[in-house]
Design a protein around this motif. Structure first.
Motif, PDB file in Angstrom:
ATOM      1  N   HIS A  67       0.839  -1.310   0.079  1.00  0.00           N
ATOM      2  CA  HIS A  67       0.066   0.126  -0.221  1.00  0.00           C
ATOM      3  C   HIS A  67       0.764   1.444   0.062  1.00  0.00           C
ATOM      4  CE1 HIS A  67      -3.471   2.565   0.830  1.00  0.00           C
ATOM      5  NE2 HIS A  67      -2.550   3.259   1.833  1.00  0.00           N
ATOM      6  N   SER A  68       1.972   1.433   0.814  1.00  0.00           N
ATOM      7  CA  SER A  68       2.807   2.655   0.772  1.00  0.00           C
ATOM      8  C   SER A  68       3.554   2.646  -0.209  1.00  0.00           C
ATOM      9  CB  SER A  68       3.722   2.138   2.163  1.00  0.00           C
ATOM     10  OG  SER A  68       3.003   2.262   3.418  1.00  0.00           O
ATOM     11  N   SER A  70       2.739   1.827  -3.503  1.00  0.00           N
ATOM     12  CA  SER A  70       1.783   2.254  -4.293  1.00  0.00           C
ATOM     13  C   SER A  70       1.366   3.683  -4.242  1.00  0.00           C
ATOM     14  CB  SER A  70       0.394   1.217  -4.310  1.00  0.00           C
ATOM     15  OG  SER A  70       0.746   0.090  -4.406  1.00  0.00           O
ATOM     16  N   ILE A  71       1.212   4.232  -3.061  1.00  0.00           N
ATOM     17  CA  ILE A  71       0.780   5.450  -2.851  1.00  0.00           C
ATOM     18  C   ILE A  71       2.098   6.439  -3.231  1.00  0.00           C
ATOM     19  CG2 ILE A  71       0.445   7.321  -1.086  1.00  0.00           C
ATOM     20  CD1 ILE A  71      -1.756   5.631  -1.658  1.00  0.00           C
ATOM     21  N   LEU A  74       2.268   6.165  -7.177  1.00  0.00           N
ATOM     22  CA  LEU A  74       1.063   7.147  -7.767  1.00  0.00           C
ATOM     23  C   LEU A  74       1.360   8.553  -7.542  1.00  0.00           C
ATOM     24  CD1 LEU A  74      -1.821   7.243  -8.779  1.00  0.00           C
ATOM     25  CD2 LEU A  74      -2.763   7.076  -6.455  1.00  0.00           C
ATOM     26  N   GLN A  75       1.876   9.121  -6.285  1.00  0.00           N
ATOM     27  CA  GLN A  75       1.973  10.562  -6.314  1.00  0.00           C
ATOM     28  C   GLN A  75       3.005  10.825  -7.041  1.00  0.00           C
ATOM     29  OE1 GLN A  75       2.601  10.793  -2.089  1.00  0.00           O
ATOM     30  NE2 GLN A  75       0.200  11.066  -1.583  1.00  0.00           N
ATOM     31  N   SER A 101      10.206   3.550  -7.302  1.00  0.00           N
ATOM     32  CA  SER A 101       8.971   3.072  -6.487  1.00  0.00           C
ATOM     33  C   SER A 101       8.384   1.990  -7.430  1.00  0.00           C
ATOM     34  CB  SER A 101       8.036   4.122  -6.338  1.00  0.00           C
ATOM     35  OG  SER A 101       7.477   4.840  -7.789  1.00  0.00           O
TER      36      SER A 101
END
Length: 246
Positions: A67-68, A70-71, A74-75, A101
């Motif tokens: 999750h981390s 992916s964030i 994405l950002q 990432s």
């Protein structure tokens, strides 16, 4: 009559002794069989617990890191897109974050797959090809008669080559690496040697990678040597018996 009774007594004594010895041998065989069964049961239980622990770790990594990362990815992607949309130069640091990432996500997925299966995701030859594509000067040599390896030996050989190539890429500098797989009678010898910057007078502190490598080899009843070479560089030599360890 006395001699007859004496002979009969010796005969009975010999018969009783033979029966006792046979019963004792049978008892020893049964005891040994029970011990082997108990050992096999303990090993199966240990393998089952290890598998459950791998799955637990895989779930934790998936729920937290996936999750981390992916964030972050994405950002970074959104920031790059907006900068390009406005006609601005994208900062190199932002591009590096986006690329790192993405690579971290790929590595995490590969790690999760390994934790869930504990099977090699390829062969030593594939590892050499990947390392070579990444810029590492590495050559593979295979000697002896190749044959299908027991799964634990195949898995250990893959992990040893993988860890050794990773360490060479990180610490050896611009070096040449030789990977040698020698199929002998009764064992597989894995050697990974480089001519990098390792100093024989400064042996490396055993990290997680070398420790895990040694544990894999020891579990198979093999031997592992991992140390700087006298002529410079670093060498990893593992001897893996092909038979099952009792």
């Amino acid at each position: 009559v006395r001699e007859t009774l004496l002979l009969a007594g010796w005969f009975v004594c010999a018969l009783v002794t033979g029966l006792a010895d046979r019963n004792w041998q049978a008892y020893l065989r049964q005891t040994e069989q029970r011990a082997l069964e108990a050992e096999r049961t303990r090993e199966e239980a240990a393998l089952r617990r290890a598998g459950e622990e791998r799955l637990r770790i895989a779930r934790e990594l998936h729920d937290s890191l996936t999750h981390s990362i992916s964030i972050v990815k994405l950002q970074a992607g959104v920031a790059v897109h907006l900068a390009r949309k406005r006609g601005e130069d994208v900062p190199p640091a932002l591009l590096a974050i986006q690329e790192a990432s993405g690579e971290a996500m790929r590595e995490l997925r590969s790690t999760l797959q390994v934790l869930r299966t504990d099977e090699p995701a390829g062969t030593p030859a594939l590892l050499v090809e990947r390392a070579r594509a990444a810029g590492l000067a590495v050559e593979l040599t295979v000697t002896g008669e190749e044959r299908p390896l027991p799964t634990p030996v195949d898995r250990a050989a893959y992990r040893i080559v993988q860890e050794a190539l990773t360490n060479a890429a990180r610490h050896a500098g611009p070096a040449k690496v030789d990977v040698h797989l020698d199929h002998e009678d009764g064992q597989l010898t894995v050697r990974v040697e480089d001519d990098g910057a390792a100093d024989p007078s400064c042996p490396p502190a055993p990290g997680t990678g070398l420790t895990g490598m040694r544990e894999r080899v020891t579990a198979l009843g093999g031997t592992l040597e991992a140390a700087p070479r006298a002529e410079g560089g670093f060498a990893v030599r593992a001897r893996l018996p092909l038979g099952e360890r009792r």
